[in-house]
Design an enzyme around this catalytic site. Structure first.
Site, PDB file in Angstrom:
ATOM      1  N   SER A  54      10.727 -17.240  28.703  1.00 48.90           N
ATOM      2  CA  SER A  54      11.358 -18.382  28.024  1.00 48.90           C
ATOM      3  C   SER A  54      10.326 -19.087  27.164  1.00 48.90           C
ATOM      4  O   SER A  54       9.266 -19.475  27.655  1.00 48.90           O
ATOM      5  CB  SER A  54      11.952 -19.366  29.027  1.00 48.90           C
ATOM      6  OG  SER A  54      12.495 -20.475  28.325  1.00 48.90           O
ATOM      7  N   VAL A  59       3.010 -20.697  29.546  1.00 52.23           N
ATOM      8  CA  VAL A  59       2.387 -19.410  29.221  1.00 52.23           C
ATOM      9  C   VAL A  59       3.088 -18.767  28.025  1.00 52.23           C
ATOM     10  O   VAL A  59       2.432 -18.226  27.128  1.00 52.23           O
ATOM     11  CB  VAL A  59       2.375 -18.460  30.445  1.00 52.23           C
ATOM     12  CG1 VAL A  59       1.815 -17.100  30.076  1.00 52.23           C
ATOM     13  CG2 VAL A  59       1.565 -19.075  31.584  1.00 52.23           C
ATOM     14  N   CYS A  60       4.399 -18.868  27.968  1.00 48.37           N
ATOM     15  CA  CYS A  60       5.152 -18.295  26.840  1.00 48.37           C
ATOM     16  C   CYS A  60       4.795 -19.001  25.542  1.00 48.37           C
ATOM     17  O   CYS A  60       4.630 -18.363  24.490  1.00 48.37           O
ATOM     18  CB  CYS A  60       6.655 -18.390  27.100  1.00 48.37           C
ATOM     19  SG  CYS A  60       7.184 -17.515  28.584  1.00 48.37           S
ATOM     20  N   ASP A  61       4.646 -20.309  25.611  1.00 45.92           N
ATOM     21  CA  ASP A  61       4.226 -21.116  24.473  1.00 45.92           C
ATOM     22  C   ASP A  61       2.852 -20.641  23.998  1.00 45.92           C
ATOM     23  O   ASP A  61       2.651 -20.354  22.810  1.00 45.92           O
ATOM     24  CB  ASP A  61       4.184 -22.585  24.911  1.00 45.92           C
ATOM     25  CG  ASP A  61       3.660 -23.529  23.856  1.00 45.92           C
ATOM     26  OD1 ASP A  61       2.449 -23.474  23.551  1.00 45.92           O
ATOM     27  OD2 ASP A  61       4.441 -24.357  23.354  1.00 45.92           O
ATOM     28  N   THR A  64       2.949 -17.091  22.399  1.00 44.26           N
ATOM     29  CA  THR A  64       3.539 -17.082  21.058  1.00 44.26           C
ATOM     30  C   THR A  64       2.578 -17.701  20.045  1.00 44.26           C
ATOM     31  O   THR A  64       2.401 -17.181  18.943  1.00 44.26           O
ATOM     32  CB  THR A  64       4.898 -17.802  21.070  1.00 44.26           C
ATOM     33  OG1 THR A  64       5.729 -17.164  22.057  1.00 44.26           O
ATOM     34  CG2 THR A  64       5.580 -17.730  19.717  1.00 44.26           C
TER      35      THR A  64
END
Length: 165
Positions: A54, A59-61, A64
């Site tokens: 998500s 971590v996804c932020d 990306t």
């Protein structure tokens, strides 16, 4: 299939595991304007496909943002794929200045998740992974991150894209 945990709990991945040397599977996901995006949209380009559970998590932020930064220095296409709705992805990209990565949604059909073996059965989220695909649509690097809340090996993916044809 890859052995993956999510917050320490074993999860089941659906789909087909992709391996180095495979022809990259096609898929159909949605762009932020709800148009269809497929592998063929970037035919002839070197690509990093960054897969995140998500976009709105730490971590996804970071993942990306890191690939957004790397894409500005390299002549490559970067796709970030998640199950987030396109509207949420568009809002997040706008709020965070993401301009070098195309963030796309697999929420409609889970086409990408099944084609690349990253669909988490129990959560209907995608497992964290990174795929490098050369300009001839061959997979040259694969990382299924063993714990979905951990970071991928950014350096290995960057070296793989630099070495790809």
């Amino acid at each position: 299939m890859a052995n993956i945990t999510f917050k320490g709990n074993q999860v089941t991945l659906l789909g087909t595991e992709v391996k180095v040397g495979d022809q990259a599977p096609n898929f159909s996901v949605l762009a932020n304007d709800l148009s269809e995006v497929t592998l063929d949209n970037s035919k002839g380009q070197k690509r990093i496909i960054s897969v995140v559970p998500s976009i709105d998590t730490g971590v996804c932020d970071a993942q990306t943002r890191r690939f957004n930064e790397e894409a500005s220095n390299l002549n490559i296409k970067v796709l970030t794929v998640s199950m987030d709705l396109p509207f949420a992805q568009k809002r997040w990209c706008g709020a965070n200045g993401i301009e070098n990565v195309e963030v796309v949604s697999d929420h409609r059909d889970a086409s990408f998740g099944e084609a690349y073996g990253v669909l988490i059965k129990e959560l209907r989220l995608l497992a964290r992974a990174v795929f490098v695909i050369d300009s001839n649509d061959k997979v040259t690097y694969v990382e299924y991150v063993s714990e979905a809340t951990n970071h991928p090996n950014y350096e290995a993916a960057i070296e793989a894209i630099k070495a790809a044809e």
